[in-house]
Design an enzyme around this catalytic site. Structure first.
Site, PDB file in Angstrom:
ATOM      1  CB  SER A   1      -0.956   0.017   1.202  1.00 48.53           C
ATOM      2  OG  SER A   1      -0.256   0.308   2.391  1.00 48.53           O
TER       3      SER A   1
ATOM      4  CE  LYS B   1      -2.637   2.033   4.644  1.00 48.38           C
ATOM      5  NZ  LYS B   1      -1.902   0.872   5.152  1.00 48.38           N
TER       6      LYS B   1
END
EC number: 3.4.21.88
Length: 207
Positions: free
Chosen positions: A130, A168
């Site tokens: 990701s 993230k």
């Protein structure tokens, strides 16, 4: 210094080569693979002979802690100072999985990669894709500085509301937090509460 056997010379020269290229010594497994020895105990035996003959020094309490001993017969070697950083479980860069909150091992890093107080640094292994558009790939080791606050745009390690850890990019919005993946095929995670564990300050990738 006492003369080396052919195999001892191969191991000694490989250690010197890795130190010159990376700034820190290879692992026992890497030494064995490089010189064609499958048994780690055999490699340890050769390292003990090298130590007895005065070519290397070792710290038995630390992994990879092999130091080349310089003298008039050896080439000058610039060995960068290393620190042993704890590797703590795994962090998901993708579908979150529960992080293992204990130290799996200690990993040697060149000191320049940390650029902060060593006691505040830890490493997490990345699983998933990701964050690939930020250059963080599956299998990378992210170097993390422990901290509980973050600014918009920082790449962080965070614990979600489900007590799962993830890497993230952090954004604080009006009434919520957004954990943004760096992968255009993935959706952001929106949370009412998020606990920042640390900020990613570096990356280590084995080639």
């Amino acid at each position: 210094m006492r003369e080396l056997t052919k195999r001892q010379s191969e191991i000694y020269n490989y250690i010197k080569q890795v130190v010159q290229m990376k700034g820190y010594p290879p692992s026992v497994r890497e030494i064995g693979e490089a010189v064609g020895l499958a048994s780690s105990s055999t490699v340890h035996g050769h390292l003990s002979r090298l130590e007895e003959k005065g070519y290397i020094r070792r710290d038995p309490t630390k992994p990879r802690a092999i130091e080349i001993v310089s003298d008039q017969t050896n080439d000058n070697i610039n060995m960068e100072e290393t620190i042993h950083v704890p590797v703590i479980g795994k962090v998901t860069a993708g579908v979150p999985i529960t992080a293992v909150e204990n130290i799996e091992e200690y990993f040697p890093l060149p000191e320049h990669l940390t650029s902060t107080h060593n006691s505040d640094i830890f490493i997490l292994n990345v699983v998933g894709d990701s964050m690939i558009e930020a250059g963080i790939l599956d299998g990378d080791k992210v170097i993390v500085r422990s901290q509980t606050i973050a600014e918009n745009g920082d790449i962080i390690v965070a614990m979600t509301e489900e007590d799962e850890a993830t890497v993230k990019r952090f954004y604080k919005e009006k009434n919520r937090y957004r954990l943004q993946p760096e992968n255009s095929t993935m959706e952001p995670i929106y949370l009412d509460n998020v606990a920042v564990i640390g900020k990613v300050i570096g990356l280590y990738r084995e080639m």
